[in-house]
Enzyme design. Structure first.
Site, PDB file in Angstrom:
ATOM      1  N   LYS A 163       0.866  -1.175   0.000  1.00 31.85           N
ATOM      2  CA  LYS A 163       0.000   0.000   0.000  1.00 31.85           C
ATOM      3  C   LYS A 163       0.908   1.232   0.000  1.00 31.85           C
ATOM      4  CE  LYS A 163      -4.242  -1.690   0.522  1.00 31.85           C
ATOM      5  NZ  LYS A 163      -5.322  -1.450  -0.446  1.00 31.85           N
ATOM      6  N   ASP A 188      -0.482  -0.460  -4.471  1.00 32.99           N
ATOM      7  CA  ASP A 188      -1.907  -0.084  -4.521  1.00 32.99           C
ATOM      8  C   ASP A 188      -2.043   1.281  -3.867  1.00 32.99           C
ATOM      9  OD1 ASP A 188      -4.651   0.146  -4.506  1.00 32.99           O
ATOM     10  OD2 ASP A 188      -5.031  -1.654  -3.296  1.00 32.99           O
ATOM     11  N   GLU A 213      -1.924  -0.440  -8.842  1.00 37.48           N
ATOM     12  CA  GLU A 213      -3.371  -0.595  -8.674  1.00 37.48           C
ATOM     13  C   GLU A 213      -4.031   0.735  -8.309  1.00 37.48           C
ATOM     14  OE1 GLU A 213      -4.247  -3.911  -6.074  1.00 37.48           O
ATOM     15  OE2 GLU A 213      -6.248  -3.161  -5.627  1.00 37.48           O
ATOM     16  N   ASP A 238      -9.239  -1.338  -9.628  1.00 33.82           N
ATOM     17  CA  ASP A 238      -9.948  -1.972  -8.513  1.00 33.82           C
ATOM     18  C   ASP A 238     -11.264  -1.203  -8.286  1.00 33.82           C
ATOM     19  OD1 ASP A 238     -10.827  -2.901  -6.054  1.00 33.82           O
ATOM     20  OD2 ASP A 238      -9.027  -2.448  -4.934  1.00 33.82           O
ATOM     21  N   LYS A 262     -13.475  -8.483  -7.275  1.00 35.34           N
ATOM     22  CA  LYS A 262     -13.954  -8.772  -5.922  1.00 35.34           C
ATOM     23  C   LYS A 262     -15.456  -8.973  -6.027  1.00 35.34           C
ATOM     24  CE  LYS A 262     -10.579  -5.649  -3.796  1.00 35.34           C
ATOM     25  NZ  LYS A 262     -10.364  -4.476  -2.932  1.00 35.34           N
TER      26      LYS A 262
HETATM   27  O1  LIG Z   1      -7.882  -8.284   2.230  1.00 39.34           O
HETATM   28  C1  LIG Z   1      -6.687  -7.955   2.293  1.00 39.34           C
HETATM   29  O2  LIG Z   1      -5.849  -8.691   2.804  1.00 39.34           O
HETATM   30  C2  LIG Z   1      -6.244  -6.620   1.818  1.00 39.34           C
HETATM   31  C3  LIG Z   1      -6.792  -6.260   0.493  1.00 39.34           C
HETATM   32  C4  LIG Z   1      -6.731  -4.789   0.220  1.00 39.34           C
HETATM   33  O3  LIG Z   1      -5.709  -4.306  -0.195  1.00 39.34           O
HETATM   34  C5  LIG Z   1      -7.904  -3.983   0.467  1.00 39.34           C
HETATM   35  C6  LIG Z   1      -8.561  -4.130   1.664  1.00 39.34           C
HETATM   36  C7  LIG Z   1      -9.660  -3.374   1.960  1.00 39.34           C
HETATM   37  C8  LIG Z   1     -10.126  -2.464   1.059  1.00 39.34           C
HETATM   38  C9  LIG Z   1      -9.474  -2.302  -0.150  1.00 39.34           C
HETATM   39  C10 LIG Z   1      -8.376  -3.066  -0.468  1.00 39.34           C
HETATM   40  C11 LIG Z   1      -7.786  -2.895  -1.808  1.00 39.34           C
HETATM   41  O4  LIG Z   1      -7.450  -3.847  -2.490  1.00 39.34           O
HETATM   42  O5  LIG Z   1      -7.731  -1.761  -2.255  1.00 39.34           O
HETATM   43 MG   LIG Z   2      -7.056  -2.003  -4.220  1.00 43.35          MG
END
Ligand SMILES: O=C(O)CCC(=O)c1ccccc1C(=O)O
Ligand SMILES: [Mg+2]
Length: 374
Positions: A163, A188, A213, A238, A262
């Protein structure tokens, strides 16, 4: 399938470690667990992965409770369904609210698979016995993120997602690449950048990232297309993708090269399969994303990821990544670096309903009073 009773469990659990994104820090997670019962008392479980606040998409836990109670649950009680995709079709009469729809439709898929004595993976069309998985490292001091990565490499993860925010992107990625020049690495941004930041994003091209991302806002398809022309690193969308139509827009505009799917974000598993099939046809690489969800949604994602088009390891980390205790048994776990796709009927795991009840802040119970003649 004749649904007779539905329960919604509003739960809250602390995360094992705080999860920091460009949006903010999560220390606990509210979720809604859905349990449906058919006329013979066979049950199905699903999960609504909305957050407490509308930062990721516009839904929240509270909007989901409202739309489930007032719109989607009545649809489920009104009619007998032969297949979960009929439920998805019925839900089309109402716009959006994908996570609420997905939570309920997921429970119908679990029930349907159980009634047919097949695994959810089989019901969805999956063909893998195990799947490679990735993990997400939340924003922290670079040195701590490095330590996390090293621990996750030892655990067997095959893809690492960092992140980032636009303040710390270069520092974090360069630190990690210095120590790990070749691991499959991606970032991301959760929409932290804007079009003026293209020069900043261009500088990340040197790090050989698998993808970037969601750099820009969710409706910024045009901006993403401009960016993708300027950088060699693939853009992955995403938040932008809430339907097949969104993917068609992204594809026609060349707004990205990769998509993360998702079920919660696209309205359920039926929609996820449609998206999977479209992306396979168009040669768009896809992977299954995560929502810091409990094992119920996670193991559903494992089943989805067993479909042939999901060629990139998804955000399907083990239960122990976020939770001290998960709600399923066995928990999601890495065995020799892979997660096994359950083979038992439905989700193929035991759901710990006692624990769900004990951590529920509220439990909502709905019973069908509708007489169905056919
Ligand atoms: O579930 C996980 O382990 C983390 C996945 C993650 O990055 C995420 C988790 C919550 C909301 C958005 C995101 C995302 O992919 O942006
Ligand atoms: Mg994401």
């Amino acid at each position: 399938m004749l649904i007779r009773q539905i329960e919604l469990f509003l739960i809250e659990q602390p995360l094992k470690v705080p999860f920091k994104t460009s949006y903010g820090t999560y220390e606990k997670r509210e979720s809604i667990i859905v349990k449906i019962l058919d006329a013979n008392g066979i049950c199905g479980y699903g999960e609504v992965v909305a957050f407490s606040e509308p930062w990721y998409t516009e839904e929240t836990i509270q909007t989901a409770l409202h739309t489930l109670q007032d719109f989607f649950i009545p649809i489920l009680f009104k009619k007998q369904f032969n297949h979960p995709s009929d439920v998805a079709t019925r839900f089309n009469q109402f716009k959006g609210n994908q996570m609420a729809k997905s939570g309920l439709e997921g429970a119908v898929w679990d029930l349907y698979s159980k009634l047919n004595s097949i695994s959810l993976a089989q019901a969805l069309g999956g063909n893998k016995a195990e799947i490679p998985v990735g993990v997400v490292i939340s924003i922290d001091e670079p040195i701590k993120m490095l330590k996390q990565i090293s621990a996750y490499i030892t655990e067997g993860y095959e893809r690492f997602k960092i992140k980032v925010s636009k303040e710390n992107d270069y520092e974090i990625v360069s630190t990690i690449r210095n120590s790990y020049p070749t691991i499959p690495l991606m970032i991301d941004a959760n929409s932290d950048y804007s079009i003026e930041d293209i020069p900043k994003l261009k500088k990340l091209d040197e790090f050989n990232l698998l993808m970037i991302e969601q750099p820009f806002g969710d409706r910024q398809f045009i901006e993403h297309a401009i960016l993708q022309k300027e950088i060699s690193t693939p853009v992955c969308l995403d938040e932008s993708i809430c339907s097949l139509e969104d993917i068609q827009i992204a594809y026609e505009l060349n707004a990205c090269k990769i998509i993360t799917v998702k079920p919660g974000r696209v309205g359920g598993l039926t929609k996820s399969i449609e998206i999977h099939d479209y992306c396979v046809e168009k040669n768009i690489p896809i992977w299954v994303g995560g929502m810091i969800e409990t094992g119920i949604s996670r193991i559903q994602n494992v089943a989805l990821a067993s479909l042939p088009g999901f060629t990139i390891p998804g955000d399907i980390s083990a239960s122990s990544r976020h939770w001290e205790h998960d709600l399923i048994f066995p928990e999601v776990a890495l065995i020799n670096g892979k997660v096994k796709v359950p083979v038992g009927p439905g989700l193929g795991v035991e759901v710990d309903e006692e624990r769900i009840r004990s951590i529920s802040k509220k439990i909502y119970k709905y019973t069908s009073l509708v007489e169905i003649t056919k």
